[in-house]
Scaffold this motif. Sequence first.
Motif, PDB file in Angstrom:
ATOM      1  N   PRO A 164       0.821  -1.214   0.000  1.00 58.46           N
ATOM      2  CA  PRO A 164       0.000   0.000   0.000  1.00 58.46           C
ATOM      3  C   PRO A 164       0.854   1.263   0.000  1.00 58.46           C
ATOM      4  O   PRO A 164       1.966   1.285   0.526  1.00 58.46           O
ATOM      5  N   GLY A 165       0.317   2.317  -0.600  1.00 55.88           N
ATOM      6  CA  GLY A 165       1.001   3.604  -0.648  1.00 55.88           C
ATOM      7  C   GLY A 165       0.519   4.399  -1.847  1.00 55.88           C
ATOM      8  O   GLY A 165      -0.348   3.954  -2.601  1.00 55.88           O
ATOM      9  N   THR A 166       1.080   5.563  -2.012  1.00 60.41           N
ATOM     10  CA  THR A 166       0.725   6.431  -3.140  1.00 60.41           C
ATOM     11  C   THR A 166       1.783   6.290  -4.223  1.00 60.41           C
ATOM     12  O   THR A 166       2.945   6.644  -4.019  1.00 60.41           O
ATOM     13  N   TYR A 167       1.366   5.792  -5.363  1.00 55.69           N
ATOM     14  CA  TYR A 167       2.254   5.561  -6.503  1.00 55.69           C
ATOM     15  C   TYR A 167       2.072   6.706  -7.506  1.00 55.69           C
ATOM     16  O   TYR A 167       0.956   7.171  -7.726  1.00 55.69           O
ATOM     17  N   SER A 168       3.162   7.122  -8.128  1.00 56.48           N
ATOM     18  CA  SER A 168       3.058   8.222  -9.091  1.00 56.48           C
ATOM     19  C   SER A 168       4.106   8.089 -10.187  1.00 56.48           C
ATOM     20  O   SER A 168       5.071   7.325 -10.063  1.00 56.48           O
ATOM     21  N   ASP A 169       3.891   8.831 -11.234  1.00 53.43           N
ATOM     22  CA  ASP A 169       4.802   8.881 -12.368  1.00 53.43           C
ATOM     23  C   ASP A 169       4.693  10.269 -12.982  1.00 53.43           C
ATOM     24  O   ASP A 169       3.698  10.979 -12.765  1.00 53.43           O
ATOM     25  N   THR A 170       5.680  10.648 -13.752  1.00 51.67           N
ATOM     26  CA  THR A 170       5.657  11.916 -14.477  1.00 51.67           C
ATOM     27  C   THR A 170       5.796  11.624 -15.954  1.00 51.67           C
ATOM     28  O   THR A 170       6.764  10.987 -16.379  1.00 51.67           O
TER      29      THR A 170
END
Length: 177
Positions: A164-170
């Motif tokens: 679990p957690g906050t996943y991100s990409d640019t």
Amino acid sequence: MGGQSTAAPGSYLSTFSAADVEIRYRYTTTSSCTTAVGSIARPSLNVTASVAANCMVATQNVDFGTTGVLSSNIDATGQATVTCTPATAYTVSLSNGMSGTSPTNRRMTLGSAAVVYGLYKDAGRSQPWGDAATAGSTVAGTGTGAAQGYTVYGRVPPQTTPTPGTYSDTVVVTVTY
């Protein structure tokens, strides 16, 4: 563009002839701008401007929201808005993100963990949206001077659920004109 968003790229010229332009001048120690006496010159006058092809882009994020187990497709949308001078042909491409390898194998990360996702040109998510290196994966348009919006369709396919957690990409949006 000063409210003239319909001016196509190119050079513009207006010529004013001697009948359109009048310069009155008089020089003496008692000169006054309030009298209409003196010499008159009637030169021609050109006014020119050049409009360069130009584009601007604005984006709205693709937010997949919060979910638990990644056992089925999770779809979301975002937007790329392009404003180009009229008659300017352009293409919009999307990078593979910070650690992706293709338009459908981008990776949102949290440390060393990742969630794979893809970005597409169509609502059915069958036409990947990528960069110029991936044939047929860009979106083409022609400027009108007004903002033109393009929906970015995102999908997280079923996969092993990471921690679990906050996943991100640019993802970098590039407009080539």
